[in-house]
Design a protein around this motif. Sequence first.
Motif, PDB file in Angstrom:
ATOM      1  N   ALA A  12     -10.057  -4.439  -4.846  1.00 35.03           N
ATOM      2  CA  ALA A  12      -8.978  -5.382  -4.544  1.00 35.03           C
ATOM      3  C   ALA A  12      -7.876  -4.694  -3.738  1.00 35.03           C
ATOM      4  CB  ALA A  12      -8.418  -5.963  -5.838  1.00 35.03           C
ATOM      5  N   GLU A  13      -7.558  -3.458  -4.112  1.00 32.84           N
ATOM      6  CA  GLU A  13      -6.502  -2.723  -3.399  1.00 32.84           C
ATOM      7  C   GLU A  13      -6.930  -2.392  -1.971  1.00 32.84           C
ATOM      8  OE1 GLU A  13      -4.086  -0.502  -6.996  1.00 32.84           O
ATOM      9  OE2 GLU A  13      -5.589   0.636  -5.897  1.00 32.84           O
ATOM     10  N   LEU A  14      -8.208  -2.037  -1.837  1.00 31.17           N
ATOM     11  CA  LEU A  14      -8.722  -1.662  -0.513  1.00 31.17           C
ATOM     12  C   LEU A  14      -8.725  -2.871   0.413  1.00 31.17           C
ATOM     13  CD1 LEU A  14      -9.929   0.731   1.008  1.00 31.17           C
ATOM     14  CD2 LEU A  14     -12.173   0.083   0.145  1.00 31.17           C
ATOM     15  N   VAL A  15      -9.263  -3.976  -0.070  1.00 31.72           N
ATOM     16  CA  VAL A  15      -9.336  -5.193   0.737  1.00 31.72           C
ATOM     17  C   VAL A  15      -7.926  -5.711   1.029  1.00 31.72           C
ATOM     18  CG1 VAL A  15     -10.114  -7.601   0.723  1.00 31.72           C
ATOM     19  CG2 VAL A  15     -11.646  -5.787  -0.059  1.00 31.72           C
ATOM     20  N   GLY A  16      -7.036  -5.530   0.050  1.00 27.64           N
ATOM     21  CA  GLY A  16      -5.660  -6.015   0.224  1.00 27.64           C
ATOM     22  C   GLY A  16      -4.774  -5.094   1.047  1.00 27.64           C
ATOM     23  N   GLY A  17      -5.340  -3.972   1.516  1.00 25.53           N
ATOM     24  CA  GLY A  17      -4.561  -3.059   2.364  1.00 25.53           C
ATOM     25  C   GLY A  17      -3.480  -2.304   1.607  1.00 25.53           C
ATOM     26  N   LEU A  18      -3.728  -2.060   0.312  1.00 27.52           N
ATOM     27  CA  LEU A  18      -2.703  -1.414  -0.517  1.00 27.52           C
ATOM     28  C   LEU A  18      -2.922   0.093  -0.676  1.00 27.52           C
ATOM     29  CD1 LEU A  18      -2.423  -4.095  -3.368  1.00 27.52           C
ATOM     30  CD2 LEU A  18      -0.934  -3.786  -1.371  1.00 27.52           C
ATOM     31  N   LEU A  19      -4.044   0.613  -0.141  1.00 28.84           N
ATOM     32  CA  LEU A  19      -4.301   2.051  -0.270  1.00 28.84           C
ATOM     33  C   LEU A  19      -3.882   2.758   1.020  1.00 28.84           C
ATOM     34  CD1 LEU A  19      -7.792   2.162  -2.050  1.00 28.84           C
ATOM     35  CD2 LEU A  19      -5.520   2.425  -3.056  1.00 28.84           C
ATOM     36  N   ALA A  20      -3.158   3.870   0.847  1.00 32.27           N
ATOM     37  CA  ALA A  20      -2.651   4.610   2.004  1.00 32.27           C
ATOM     38  C   ALA A  20      -3.555   5.795   2.322  1.00 32.27           C
ATOM     39  CB  ALA A  20      -1.227   5.084   1.734  1.00 32.27           C
ATOM     40  N   CYS A  21      -3.684   6.104   3.600  1.00 34.72           N
ATOM     41  CA  CYS A  21      -4.467   7.246   4.069  1.00 34.72           C
ATOM     42  C   CYS A  21      -3.794   8.542   3.631  1.00 34.72           C
ATOM     43  CB  CYS A  21      -4.552   7.195   5.596  1.00 34.72           C
ATOM     44  SG  CYS A  21      -5.271   8.663   6.338  1.00 34.72           S
ATOM     45  N   PRO A  22      -4.547   9.465   2.990  1.00 29.74           N
ATOM     46  CA  PRO A  22      -3.929  10.727   2.561  1.00 29.74           C
ATOM     47  C   PRO A  22      -3.532  11.619   3.739  1.00 29.74           C
ATOM     48  CG  PRO A  22      -6.282  10.703   2.028  1.00 29.74           C
ATOM     49  CD  PRO A  22      -5.945   9.340   2.581  1.00 29.74           C
ATOM     50  N   SER A  23      -4.087  11.356   4.915  1.00 29.06           N
ATOM     51  CA  SER A  23      -3.751  12.192   6.073  1.00 29.06           C
ATOM     52  C   SER A  23      -2.490  11.703   6.782  1.00 29.06           C
ATOM     53  CB  SER A  23      -4.914  12.202   7.074  1.00 29.06           C
ATOM     54  OG  SER A  23      -6.118  12.546   6.445  1.00 29.06           O
ATOM     55  N   CYS A  24      -2.398  10.374   7.008  1.00 28.32           N
ATOM     56  CA  CYS A  24      -1.301   9.881   7.853  1.00 28.32           C
ATOM     57  C   CYS A  24      -0.494   8.766   7.207  1.00 28.32           C
ATOM     58  CB  CYS A  24      -1.849   9.407   9.206  1.00 28.32           C
ATOM     59  SG  CYS A  24      -2.668   7.797   9.125  1.00 28.32           S
ATOM     60  N   ARG A  25      -0.831   8.368   5.983  1.00 29.31           N
ATOM     61  CA  ARG A  25      -0.173   7.278   5.248  1.00 29.31           C
ATOM     62  C   ARG A  25      -0.409   5.921   5.892  1.00 29.31           C
ATOM     63  NH1 ARG A  25      -0.465   9.555   0.969  1.00 29.31           N
ATOM     64  NH2 ARG A  25       0.842   7.995  -0.017  1.00 29.31           N
ATOM     65  N   GLY A  26      -1.357   5.821   6.836  1.00 26.05           N
ATOM     66  CA  GLY A  26      -1.732   4.527   7.403  1.00 26.05           C
ATOM     67  C   GLY A  26      -2.486   3.694   6.369  1.00 26.05           C
ATOM     68  N   THR A  27      -2.874   2.475   6.739  1.00 24.74           N
ATOM     69  CA  THR A  27      -3.557   1.581   5.802  1.00 24.74           C
ATOM     70  C   THR A  27      -5.064   1.820   5.848  1.00 24.74           C
ATOM     71  OG1 THR A  27      -1.852  -0.077   6.145  1.00 24.74           O
ATOM     72  CG2 THR A  27      -3.934  -0.840   5.192  1.00 24.74           C
ATOM     73  N   LEU A  28      -5.667   1.963   4.672  1.00 20.85           N
ATOM     74  CA  LEU A  28      -7.113   2.134   4.580  1.00 20.85           C
ATOM     75  C   LEU A  28      -7.795   0.777   4.449  1.00 20.85           C
ATOM     76  CD1 LEU A  28      -7.496   5.110   2.051  1.00 20.85           C
ATOM     77  CD2 LEU A  28      -7.663   5.195   4.547  1.00 20.85           C
ATOM     78  N   GLY A  29      -8.935   0.633   5.114  1.00 22.47           N
ATOM     79  CA  GLY A  29      -9.764  -0.566   4.974  1.00 22.47           C
ATOM     80  C   GLY A  29     -11.160  -0.177   4.528  1.00 22.47           C
ATOM     81  N   PRO A  30     -11.977  -1.142   4.046  1.00 24.88           N
ATOM     82  CA  PRO A  30     -13.329  -0.837   3.570  1.00 24.88           C
ATOM     83  C   PRO A  30     -14.201  -0.274   4.684  1.00 24.88           C
ATOM     84  CG  PRO A  30     -12.667  -3.106   3.021  1.00 24.88           C
ATOM     85  CD  PRO A  30     -11.633  -2.568   3.951  1.00 24.88           C
ATOM     86  N   TRP A  31     -15.074   0.658   4.345  1.00 27.86           N
ATOM     87  CA  TRP A  31     -15.965   1.289   5.320  1.00 27.86           C
ATOM     88  C   TRP A  31     -17.270   1.687   4.637  1.00 27.86           C
ATOM     89  CZ3 TRP A  31     -15.449   0.958  10.358  1.00 27.86           C
ATOM     90  CH2 TRP A  31     -16.179   1.793  11.188  1.00 27.86           C
ATOM     91  N   GLY A  32     -17.931   0.720   4.018  1.00 23.72           N
ATOM     92  CA  GLY A  32     -19.222   0.973   3.372  1.00 23.72           C
ATOM     93  C   GLY A  32     -19.094   1.791   2.101  1.00 23.72           C
ATOM     94  N   HIS A  33     -20.196   2.436   1.741  1.00 24.66           N
ATOM     95  CA  HIS A  33     -20.231   3.223   0.511  1.00 24.66           C
ATOM     96  C   HIS A  33     -20.811   4.608   0.795  1.00 24.66           C
ATOM     97  CE1 HIS A  33     -19.946  -0.844  -1.149  1.00 24.66           C
ATOM     98  NE2 HIS A  33     -19.442  -0.278  -2.232  1.00 24.66           N
ATOM     99  N   ALA A  34     -20.427   5.580  -0.015  1.00 25.68           N
ATOM    100  CA  ALA A  34     -21.055   6.904   0.038  1.00 25.68           C
ATOM    101  C   ALA A  34     -22.366   6.850  -0.750  1.00 25.68           C
ATOM    102  CB  ALA A  34     -20.110   7.942  -0.549  1.00 25.68           C
ATOM    103  N   ALA A  53     -13.724   4.521   2.795  1.00 21.61           N
ATOM    104  CA  ALA A  53     -12.637   3.771   3.435  1.00 21.61           C
ATOM    105  C   ALA A  53     -12.343   4.401   4.789  1.00 21.61           C
ATOM    106  CB  ALA A  53     -11.390   3.807   2.559  1.00 21.61           C
ATOM    107  N   ARG A  54     -11.837   3.574   5.715  1.00 19.45           N
ATOM    108  CA  ARG A  54     -11.467   4.092   7.028  1.00 19.45           C
ATOM    109  C   ARG A  54     -10.021   3.723   7.308  1.00 19.45           C
ATOM    110  NH1 ARG A  54     -13.967   2.843  12.972  1.00 19.45           N
ATOM    111  NH2 ARG A  54     -13.616   4.928  13.821  1.00 19.45           N
ATOM    112  N   CYS A  55      -9.301   4.688   7.857  1.00 26.09           N
ATOM    113  CA  CYS A  55      -7.886   4.477   8.152  1.00 26.09           C
ATOM    114  C   CYS A  55      -7.734   3.691   9.447  1.00 26.09           C
ATOM    115  CB  CYS A  55      -7.190   5.828   8.272  1.00 26.09           C
ATOM    116  SG  CYS A  55      -5.447   5.685   8.705  1.00 26.09           S
ATOM    117  N   ARG A  56      -6.907   2.650   9.396  1.00 23.92           N
ATOM    118  CA  ARG A  56      -6.666   1.847  10.604  1.00 23.92           C
ATOM    119  C   ARG A  56      -5.738   2.577  11.560  1.00 23.92           C
ATOM    120  NH1 ARG A  56      -5.688  -3.461   6.883  1.00 23.92           N
ATOM    121  NH2 ARG A  56      -7.864  -3.679   6.220  1.00 23.92           N
ATOM    122  N   GLY A  57      -5.076   3.629  11.080  1.00 20.66           N
ATOM    123  CA  GLY A  57      -4.187   4.415  11.940  1.00 20.66           C
ATOM    124  C   GLY A  57      -4.942   5.532  12.630  1.00 20.66           C
ATOM    125  N   CYS A  58      -5.313   6.571  11.857  1.00 20.35           N
ATOM    126  CA  CYS A  58      -5.920   7.764  12.464  1.00 20.35           C
ATOM    127  C   CYS A  58      -7.441   7.668  12.577  1.00 20.35           C
ATOM    128  CB  CYS A  58      -5.529   9.009  11.663  1.00 20.35           C
ATOM    129  SG  CYS A  58      -6.303   9.132  10.033  1.00 20.35           S
TER     130      CYS A  58
END
Length: 194
Positions: A12-34, A53-58
């Motif tokens: 829910a957090e990932l889809v809702g754009g609530l998780l921040a990228c640890p590298s640049c603090r950009g918004t993370l979005g879903p990117w499949g599974h490991a 997850a994939r960062c929409r910023g970096c």
Amino acid sequence: MIVCAEQALVEAELVGGLLACPSCRGTLGPWGHARERVTRRVSGDWRWRPRRARCRGCQGTHVLLADLCLSRRQDEVEVIGAAIEAHVGGEGHRPIAARLGVAASTVRGWLRRFAANAEVIRALFTRSAVALDPELGPIVPAGGGVADALEAVAVAGRAWVLRFGPCPVWRIMCRLSAGGLLSRNTSSLATTVW
Ligand SMILES: [Zn+2]
């Protein structure tokens, strides 16, 4: 990157754009599974596929590990923490291993790595405790090395619970160390500030 163990909440957090990228603090979005992994929990083996997850910023990608997994360790952090606490309390690695149902060599590996990282761990969790609770008093030395590291763990855990509410202490440690508590390379631990 370490997130909550509740997969529905993470989703829910990932889809809702609530998780921040640890590298640049950009918004993370879903990117499949490991790929699937097996985590040995007290309740039995847990097979799961961590979210990617994939960062929409970096554009960087990150694997979202649950806060009960340490980097490169198959056993859940609460089992590892119980072994460390018992050892600091005076129990040897063989009886600990027998009680927890883990190979003696595995327990010895955790204890050696915790001891090797003790000063970095003590410093990290002391910084974290002060960041969580600016009014915190000085942390009393518990007798050196692993005992002082464990004391800093306990103090940081209490500061976290006071601020955010109840959570098992070793899961908090997992988050505060970004899963790197028992890593061979401690450079990220030395610079992490909660
Ligand atoms: Zn980023």
